[in-house]
Design a protein around this motif. Structure first.
Motif, short mmCIF file in Angstrom:
data_model
loop_
_atom_site.label_atom_id
_atom_site.label_comp_id
_atom_site.label_asym_id
_atom_site.label_seq_id
_atom_site.Cartn_x
_atom_site.Cartn_y
_atom_site.Cartn_z
N LEU A 1 32.90 0.67 55.80
CA LEU A 1 33.39 1.61 55.65
C LEU A 1 34.87 1.85 55.60
N SER A 2 35.80 2.30 55.10
CA SER A 2 36.92 2.37 55.24
C SER A 2 37.28 3.38 56.34
N GLY A 3 38.68 3.71 56.78
CA GLY A 3 38.72 4.81 57.75
C GLY A 3 38.73 5.93 57.16
N GLY A 4 38.92 6.37 56.15
CA GLY A 4 38.81 7.62 55.56
C GLY A 4 37.44 7.81 55.38
N GLN A 5 36.31 6.76 54.85
CA GLN A 5 34.98 7.01 54.80
C GLN A 5 34.40 7.29 56.21
N ARG A 6 34.81 6.51 57.19
CA ARG A 6 34.35 6.75 58.50
C ARG A 6 34.51 8.46 59.05
N GLN A 7 35.68 8.82 58.66
CA GLN A 7 36.09 10.03 59.19
C GLN A 7 35.24 11.15 58.45
N ARG A 8 35.00 10.81 57.01
CA ARG A 8 33.95 11.72 56.14
C ARG A 8 32.73 11.77 56.73
N VAL A 9 32.18 10.85 57.36
CA VAL A 9 30.90 10.46 58.10
C VAL A 9 30.94 11.46 59.35
N ALA A 10 31.96 11.41 60.20
CA ALA A 10 31.89 12.29 61.49
C ALA A 10 31.96 13.46 61.21
N PHE A 11 32.75 13.86 59.66
CA PHE A 11 32.72 15.31 59.76
C PHE A 11 31.43 15.82 59.34
#
Length: 353
Positions: free
Chosen positions: A133-143
């Motif tokens: 995943l990209s950094g933005g996608q990882r942040q969405r998963v964490a969210f």
């Protein structure tokens, strides 16, 4: 108020991380804790989460005191700065983790996880691993993982710090829209003024363990209440001897002033069309290209100030004499900030904030 801190104190040895902290947050608001490093904002977040305990004072959520409730039972979602995703779990399993710990039935877990995957724009990525995943996608998963158990409050620790500039801007808008859509009371820590102003409904400014000011982004920016806020917010230049500038008289007890670039208009010599008596002659000391404008450093009577100039206007160069009109400035004493208008342009000199 839905989330409250009442007279909170927290010490680490001789260091006072929280000094009589008091604030309240309404339900459904997205609030930024904004301040420089070491100002106490992360300590506040960690005490809300139950990762730290205050030495004194009360923490309340929805009217209930939670000081003695363990972190795992506070019904709070937490998004860490580095995402803290499980590397060997898929997107689906990462989001489902909290629900599985709560022993939620599998059918309900699947329904909730798929709902969040669709909500956060991760459809089709359920079987991917964090490394894919990209950094933005990882942040969405964490969210999504933090939202899965339906917490009553969401906490985010510098949620955009590990993301590159372009994606960070996109995620700011995404996060604000998402939190308002979900309707969850959320608090995020940041040291980035632009981030706080663009994303938050309200901003709480921290400094040396104290709350300096609380308000909407517009209120914080336009009416700073303390000397620290006046200097911290915006691209401010702190100057002494402001009384040497045309149109500004000395005020007892206020030895310094803050001048923001938007308070200044720079004209090439001989091109200023009005308020000639209020203008100054200055010398350009530095010109820095900032992408969509030029940032100028100008010396006026030994006082250096910052100004901005549109790329659409004729360029100025280092050493050039220019005319400078300063519309207003903030002056401050030890406790308060005042807005002073240029008296050569306005009849009233000082407005209390």
């Amino acid at each position: 108020m839905y989330v409250e801190m009442k007279d909170i104190e927290k010490h680490y040895g001789d260091f006072k991380a929280s000094d009589h902290v008091n604030f309240g947050i309404e339900k459904g608001k997205l609030v930024a804790l904004l301040g420089p490093s070491g100002s106490g904002k992360t300590t506040i977040l960690r005490m809300l989460a139950g990762l730290e305990n205050p030495d004194s004072g009360d923490i309340l959520i929805n009217g209930k005191r939670i000081n003695d409730i363990p972190a795992a039972k506070r019904d709070i979602g937490f998004v860490f700065q580095n995402y803290a995703l499980f590397r060997y779990m898929t997107v689906f399993d990462n989001i489902a983790f909290g629900l599985e710990v709560q022993k939620v039935p599998k059918a309900q877990i699947k329904e909730r996880v798929m709902e969040l995957i669709q909500l956060t724009g991760l459809s089709g990525m359920e079987k991917r691993y964090p490394s894919q995943l990209s950094g933005g996608q990882r942040q969405r998963v964490a969210f999504a993982r933090a939202l899965a158990p339906n917490p009553q409050v969401l906490l985010l620790d510098e949620p955009f710090a590990a993301i590159d500039a372009k994606v960070r801007t996109e995620l700011r808008n995404w996060l604000k829209d998402m939190i308002h859509k979900v309707g969850i009371t959320s608090i995020f820590v940041t040291h980035d003024q632009d981030e706080a102003v663009e994303v938050a409904d309200e901003i709480i400014i921290t400094n040396h363990g104290r709350i300096e000011q609380t308000g909407t982004p517009m209120e914080i920016y336009k009416t700073p209440e303390t000397p620290f806020v006046a200097q911290f917010i915006g691209k401010s230049t702190v100057v002494s001897h402001y009384e040497q500038l045309n149109g500004f008289d000395s005020v007892a007890g206020a030895a310094q002033a803050v001048i923001r670039p938007e308070f200044v208009r720079v004209s090439k010599s001989g091109r200023l069309e009005q308020y000639m008596s209020a203008a100054e002659e200055g010398t350009v000391e530095e010109v820095v290209f900032r992408g969509n404008h030029l940032e100028l450093t100008i010396n006026i009577k030994g006082i250096s100030i910052k100004a901005e100039r549109s790329l659409e206007k004729d360029p100025v160069s280092v050493g050039e004499k220019v005319q400078v009109l300063i519309y207003r400035l903030y002056i401050f004493d030890e406790n308060r900030t005042y807005l002073m208008e240029n008296s050569a342009m306005q009849e009233n000199d000082v407005f209390y904030i």
